[in-house]
Enzyme design. Structure first.
Site, short mmCIF file in Angstrom:
data_model
loop_
_atom_site.label_atom_id
_atom_site.label_comp_id
_atom_site.label_asym_id
_atom_site.label_seq_id
_atom_site.Cartn_x
_atom_site.Cartn_y
_atom_site.Cartn_z
N ALA A 1 5.43 -6.87 3.07
CA ALA A 1 4.66 -7.57 4.11
C ALA A 1 5.48 -8.70 4.74
CB ALA A 1 3.36 -8.12 3.52
N ALA B 1 7.18 -0.43 -6.38
CA ALA B 1 6.23 0.65 -6.09
C ALA B 1 6.94 1.99 -6.23
CB ALA B 1 5.64 0.48 -4.70
N GLY C 1 4.59 6.22 -3.64
CA GLY C 1 4.87 6.53 -2.25
C GLY C 1 4.06 5.70 -1.28
N GLU D 1 -1.69 12.10 -5.22
CA GLU D 1 -2.03 11.22 -6.34
C GLU D 1 -3.54 11.27 -6.54
OE1 GLU D 1 0.36 7.50 -6.73
OE2 GLU D 1 1.04 7.98 -4.73
N HIS E 1 -3.96 -0.05 -13.71
CA HIS E 1 -3.32 1.26 -13.52
C HIS E 1 -3.47 2.06 -14.82
CE1 HIS E 1 -0.39 4.36 -12.61
NE2 HIS E 1 -0.27 3.89 -11.39
N ARG F 1 -8.36 5.59 -9.84
CA ARG F 1 -7.70 4.85 -10.93
C ARG F 1 -8.67 4.20 -11.90
NH1 ARG F 1 -2.61 2.19 -7.76
NH2 ARG F 1 -1.50 4.15 -7.78
N HIS G 1 -2.44 -3.99 -12.55
CA HIS G 1 -1.49 -3.47 -11.57
C HIS G 1 -1.62 -4.09 -10.19
CE1 HIS G 1 1.14 -0.60 -9.63
NE2 HIS G 1 0.16 -0.10 -8.88
N ARG H 1 -8.39 0.24 -5.12
CA ARG H 1 -7.47 0.77 -4.10
C ARG H 1 -7.10 2.22 -4.38
NH1 ARG H 1 -2.12 1.26 -4.10
NH2 ARG H 1 -1.66 -0.28 -5.73
N LEU I 1 1.55 -0.09 0.19
CA LEU I 1 2.71 -0.34 1.08
C LEU I 1 2.27 -0.19 2.53
CD1 LEU I 1 5.48 1.56 -0.92
CD2 LEU I 1 5.45 -0.90 -0.45
C1 SIN Z 1 2.11 4.58 -8.64
O1 SIN Z 1 3.14 5.16 -8.34
O2 SIN Z 1 1.29 5.04 -9.43
C2 SIN Z 1 1.85 3.21 -8.05
C3 SIN Z 1 1.72 3.26 -6.60
C4 SIN Z 1 0.53 2.51 -6.17
O3 SIN Z 1 0.19 1.50 -6.79
O4 SIN Z 1 -0.16 2.95 -5.25
#
Ligand code: SIN
Length: 432
Positions: free
Chosen positions: A20, A50, A53, A117, A232, A273, A334, A369, A375
């Site tokens: 940022a 990170a 992606g 993901e 996480h 998550r 995380h 999130r 990112l």
């Molecule tokens: C991850 O690779 O699990 C982390 C990426 C994120 O926090 O979105």
């Protein structure tokens, strides 16, 4: 403007050298004198860590699914306007990153490759091996270092910002000599990350301790959702002290499984998550263990070596062989979805004070999130801050240089900041 009596003056001061902060600096005109401050070294920000992606709207037909996935993961507490803006901006941001030299994985025909993901209904995540954050942030940092109008000061700690009745006027910061200095600024951008350093087990750098949140609270600048903290699901279980090493969610996106102490699956690995973290904690309790297992073997050796070389290396360093055996994983702090309240232009409640990246809460992530939105969010709203600084009609700071005496003793100051953030998190949990 009464800036003559300051120790220093810049058009814009940006605190933080993650995605940022760097992107905001690069989106401001070259005629601006810009100061970038960072507490440690420039590459010691969480953006560099990170792995998985960065999301991108994958064709017009992906708008609705991307929007819905983000809202569902966030428990529909997201701000639909910021979600919409982030998704609509994603293609131009990615095009700009590629133009600046960021290398995303491509297939044999040169087309971008997408991974998946948790909680994504389709693949829309661009990646560079398992170090996407490093690839993007280092590219931006290299460019910043070539810009003559941007001064980078490492090992320089934000002690506070200052304001008069109408606007923010700059920051108080100390360099390696520990001496507080008043730096006047036409605008201040807080892009200094989250709160992971307040936790024993976190994937974040330990020096990232939410100081800017405490400063905002002291100045009465609105903050929100301070208890929205993301755990996480999968970090490498280790007896080593310090930062927890992430086992990227894209590992599960590519087929890795979670196993209990008997080697049996116990949950759907691709849920949001918070749901997967809760399932792991419940399983650990049931099994009486302090970790579960993640089995990367379904991904296959060739794909592990190509897509996850750094995760492989780190696991091997710790004595595990993910190509042939499951590895132990445990949830850890995380990401921070709460923060300093910011609008669509990253403006805070105090004129000429902006907040973007993990420091702010613009509502895009809701309560939880969606993976790989961080990112993208950082870049989109850093650019929005730059636009507003450039085109906005600013109220002007006319105050005096602040008294620097209270900032000479920094240890107690930071101890107080840390305590104030922890107290505010507890209050927020109790809806006070
Ligand atoms: C991850 O690779 O699990 C982390 C990426 C994120 O926090 O979105």
């Amino acid at each position: 403007m009464k800036m003559a009596n300051m120790d220093d003056y810049f058009d814009v001061v940006i605190v933080g050298t993650g995605a940022a902060g760097l992107y905001c600096a690069l989106n401001l005109p070259a005629r601006y004198r810009i100061l970038l401050l960072t507490k440690q070294k420039a590459d010691e920000s969480d953006s560099f860590l990170a792995q998985g992606g960065i999301c991108m709207q994958h064709g017009e037909a992906d708008y609705r699914p991307f929007f819905d996935d983000t809202m569902r993961a966030g428990h529909y507490e997201n701000n639909p306007a910021t979600v919409d803006l982030m998704i609509r901006s994603s293609n131009s941001i990615i095009r700009d990153l590629v133009r600046r030299g960021v290398r995303f994985a491509r297939d044999d025909h040169g087309a971008l490759r997408f991974t998946r993901e948790g909680a994504h209904s389709r693949p829309r995540i661009l990646f560079h091996e398992d170090i996407t954050g490093h690839e993007i942030t280092q590219t931006l940092l290299n460019e910043v270092l070539r810009c003559e109008n941007i001064e980078l000061r490492e090992h320089t700690t934000l002690l506070d910002f200052f304001a008069d009745a109408s606007a923010c006027g700059g920051v108080i910061a100390a360099g390696p000599d520990g001496e507080p200095r008043a730096i006047g600024a036409g605008a201040v951008v807080l892009a200094c990350g989250g709160i992971g350093g307040l936790y024993k087990n976190s994937t974040n750098f330990p020096h990232i301790t939410g100081d800017a949140i405490a400063m905002a609270l002291r100045h009465g600048v609105a903050c929100e959702h301070l208890d929205y903290i993301q755990i996480h699901p999968t970090t490498l279980y280790s007896h080593r002290k310090g930062r927890r090493f992430l086992i990227s969610e894209s590992v599960r996106g590519e087929g890795a499984l979670l196993l209990d102490k008997n080697g049996d699956r116990f949950t759907n690995e691709l849920q949001p998550r918070d749901v997967v973290s809760a399932a792991i904690r419940a399983q650990m309790e049931k099994d009486g263990t302090d970790h579960v297992w993640e089995d990367m073997r379904p991904i296959g050796e060739a794909a592990i070596r190509e897509h996850f070389p750094n995760i492989l290396e780190r696991c091997e360093e710790e004595g595990y062989d993910p190509i042939h055996e499951p590895i132990p994983v445990v949830p850890a702090q995380h990401y921070f979805m709460g923060g300093i309240t910011a609008d669509l232009s990253s403006r805070t409640a105090l004129p000429r004070l902006y907040a973007c990246g993990e420091t702010c809460c613009n509502g895009v992530h809701g309560r939880n999130r969606l993976a790989s939105n961080s990112l993208l969010e950082s870049l989109v709203f850093a650019q929005r801050a730059a636009d507003d600084i450039l085109y906005g009609e600013p109220p002007v700071f006319t105050g005096d240089k602040p008294d620097l005496a209270p900032y000479r003793e920094q240890e107690p100051l930071f101890a107080a900041y840390r305590q104030e953030v922890l107290t505010a998190i507890e209050r927020s949990k109790n809806h006070e």
